[in-house]
Design a protein around this motif. Structure first.
Motif, mmCIF file in Angstrom:
data_model
loop_
_atom_site.group_PDB
_atom_site.id
_atom_site.type_symbol
_atom_site.label_atom_id
_atom_site.label_comp_id
_atom_site.label_asym_id
_atom_site.label_seq_id
_atom_site.Cartn_x
_atom_site.Cartn_y
_atom_site.Cartn_z
ATOM 1 N N UNK A 141 0.798 -1.187 -0.079
ATOM 2 C CA UNK A 141 0.042 -0.238 -0.164
ATOM 3 C C UNK A 141 0.915 1.222 0.012
ATOM 4 N N UNK A 142 2.100 1.040 0.581
ATOM 5 C CA UNK A 142 2.965 2.506 0.567
ATOM 6 C C UNK A 142 3.851 2.411 -0.465
ATOM 7 N N UNK A 143 3.585 3.552 -1.431
ATOM 8 C CA UNK A 143 4.481 3.857 -2.390
ATOM 9 C C UNK A 143 5.466 4.988 -1.944
ATOM 10 N N UNK A 144 6.655 4.849 -2.399
ATOM 11 C CA UNK A 144 7.601 5.806 -2.131
ATOM 12 C C UNK A 144 8.413 6.335 -3.289
ATOM 13 N N UNK B 293 1.821 14.858 -7.834
ATOM 14 C CA UNK B 293 1.578 13.875 -6.410
ATOM 15 C C UNK B 293 2.153 14.710 -5.442
ATOM 16 N N UNK B 294 2.013 13.986 -4.079
ATOM 17 C CA UNK B 294 2.434 14.825 -2.922
ATOM 18 C C UNK B 294 3.119 13.905 -1.885
ATOM 19 N N UNK C 120 9.297 11.742 4.514
ATOM 20 C CA UNK C 120 9.922 10.463 4.355
ATOM 21 C C UNK C 120 9.817 10.247 2.965
ATOM 22 N N UNK C 121 9.404 10.858 1.952
ATOM 23 C CA UNK C 121 9.292 10.443 0.838
ATOM 24 C C UNK C 121 8.083 9.658 0.303
ATOM 25 N N UNK C 122 7.178 9.224 1.393
ATOM 26 C CA UNK C 122 6.182 8.199 0.729
ATOM 27 C C UNK C 122 5.050 9.201 0.019
ATOM 28 N N UNK C 123 4.729 8.433 -0.880
ATOM 29 C CA UNK C 123 3.623 9.239 -1.780
ATOM 30 C C UNK C 123 2.080 9.061 -1.093
ATOM 31 N N UNK C 124 1.592 10.234 -0.823
ATOM 32 C CA UNK C 124 0.230 10.487 -0.036
ATOM 33 C C UNK C 124 -0.865 10.530 -0.966
ATOM 34 N N UNK C 125 -1.919 9.853 -0.751
ATOM 35 C CA UNK C 125 -3.015 9.969 -1.825
ATOM 36 C C UNK C 125 -2.801 9.567 -2.969
ATOM 37 N N UNK D 20 -8.746 21.297 -4.783
ATOM 38 C CA UNK D 20 -9.498 20.558 -3.473
ATOM 39 C C UNK D 20 -8.827 19.206 -3.257
ATOM 40 N N UNK D 21 -8.724 18.292 -4.279
ATOM 41 C CA UNK D 21 -7.946 17.168 -4.093
ATOM 42 C C UNK D 21 -6.309 17.252 -3.701
ATOM 43 N N UNK D 22 -5.903 18.281 -4.371
ATOM 44 C CA UNK D 22 -4.361 18.566 -3.875
ATOM 45 C C UNK D 22 -4.200 18.917 -2.442
ATOM 46 N N UNK D 23 -5.250 19.877 -2.053
ATOM 47 C CA UNK D 23 -5.174 20.450 -0.847
ATOM 48 C C UNK D 23 -5.292 19.215 0.242
ATOM 49 N N UNK D 24 -6.280 18.335 -0.067
ATOM 50 C CA UNK D 24 -6.411 17.137 0.751
ATOM 51 C C UNK D 24 -5.259 16.354 0.828
ATOM 52 N N UNK D 25 -4.730 16.047 -0.243
ATOM 53 C CA UNK D 25 -3.277 15.196 -0.058
ATOM 54 C C UNK D 25 -2.313 15.957 0.642
#
Length: 240
Positions: free
Chosen positions: A85-88, A200-201, A205-210, A224-229
């Motif tokens: 699940x965690x992409x970096x 991407x956000x 730690x370099x984890x890609x969020x959202x 709006x999606x960007x701000x949520x991420x």
């Protein structure tokens, strides 16, 4: 008189025979049938009891081993799920429009870093740059938030280098417009980006969020999606 003596003799012989029969009884130190029967049930009962305890202990050990194996299996499945699940963001090297180096180390300086991916032949990427300037200026006002872009084809050949320099001169980005080196792990990652622009956000730690935001950032719902991420990235950084 002689007849009386014969009767007496017969009586004495009978008493002697009775005495001999009494002497044929078994000695006290020899086991009798009753003694043997009394010992056997006690021995059998002890063996059965011990056997029962052994079976119970074995069953208990098997249950405990089964529980431990199940816990370990669940842990492995959980660890595997978390890893998938965690992409970096891969390791990369780049330079900004002023020639300053930029890498994963710079990502660590902020709780949330917005990365806008584009290439020189993407007309939609270039057209949105004026709007992106305004958005980047707004986002960078928040503490711990940075905004950069990555041009993925700068180092392809001389023509892409010239195109990059021309676009930067014309659009004058107010953020770091990175010329990323298209190699190694970063190359593998970028080859799986099929829509441009994509934003991407990542947390510190370099984890890609959202989820990546595909398409331009002009529309309000995209912003709006960007701000949520960004919000989730800040939370992730502070929790680590």
């Amino acid at each position: 008189m002689k007849k009386a003596n014969n009767i007496y003799t017969i009586i004495m012989l009978g008493l002697a025979l009775v005495a001999c029969q009494n002497n044929d009884k078994p000695e006290d130190n020899q086991p009798t049938k009753n003694d043997t029967q009394a010992e056997m049930p006690a021995e059998d009962k002890s063996d059965t009891k011990n056997e029962g305890k052994s079976d119970d202990n074995e069953e208990k050990d098997n249950k405990e081993m089964s529980k431990e194996a199940e816990k370990e299996e669940n842990k492995e499945e959980s660890d595997s799920a978390n890893t998938n699940d965690k992409k970096t963001l891969p390791n990369f090297t780049a330079k900004d429009q002023d020639g300053n180096p930029y890498s994963n180390k710079d990502i660590e300086k902020n709780d949330a870093t917005v990365i806008n991916l584009w290439f020189t032949g993407c007309s939609a990427c270039i057209e949105e740059m004026d709007e992106v300037n305004n958005l980047a200026d707004e986002l960078k006002k928040e503490d711990g938030v940075d905004f950069v872009s990555m041009c993925t084809d700068v180092n392809y050949d001389d023509s892409t280098k010239e195109a990059y320099q021309r676009i930067i001169k014309d659009k004058k980005p107010t953020y770091k417009a990175l010329a990323v080196d298209y190699e190694g792990e970063m190359k593998d990652y970028l080859e799986n980006i099929f829509v441009y622009p994509t934003t991407i956000v990542v947390d510190k730690n370099g984890n890609i969020i959202g989820d990546p935001i595909e398409g331009t950032l002009v529309a309000k719902d995209q912003q709006g999606k960007l701000k949520e991420n960004i919000k989730m990235a800040i939370e992730s950084s502070k929790a680590s």
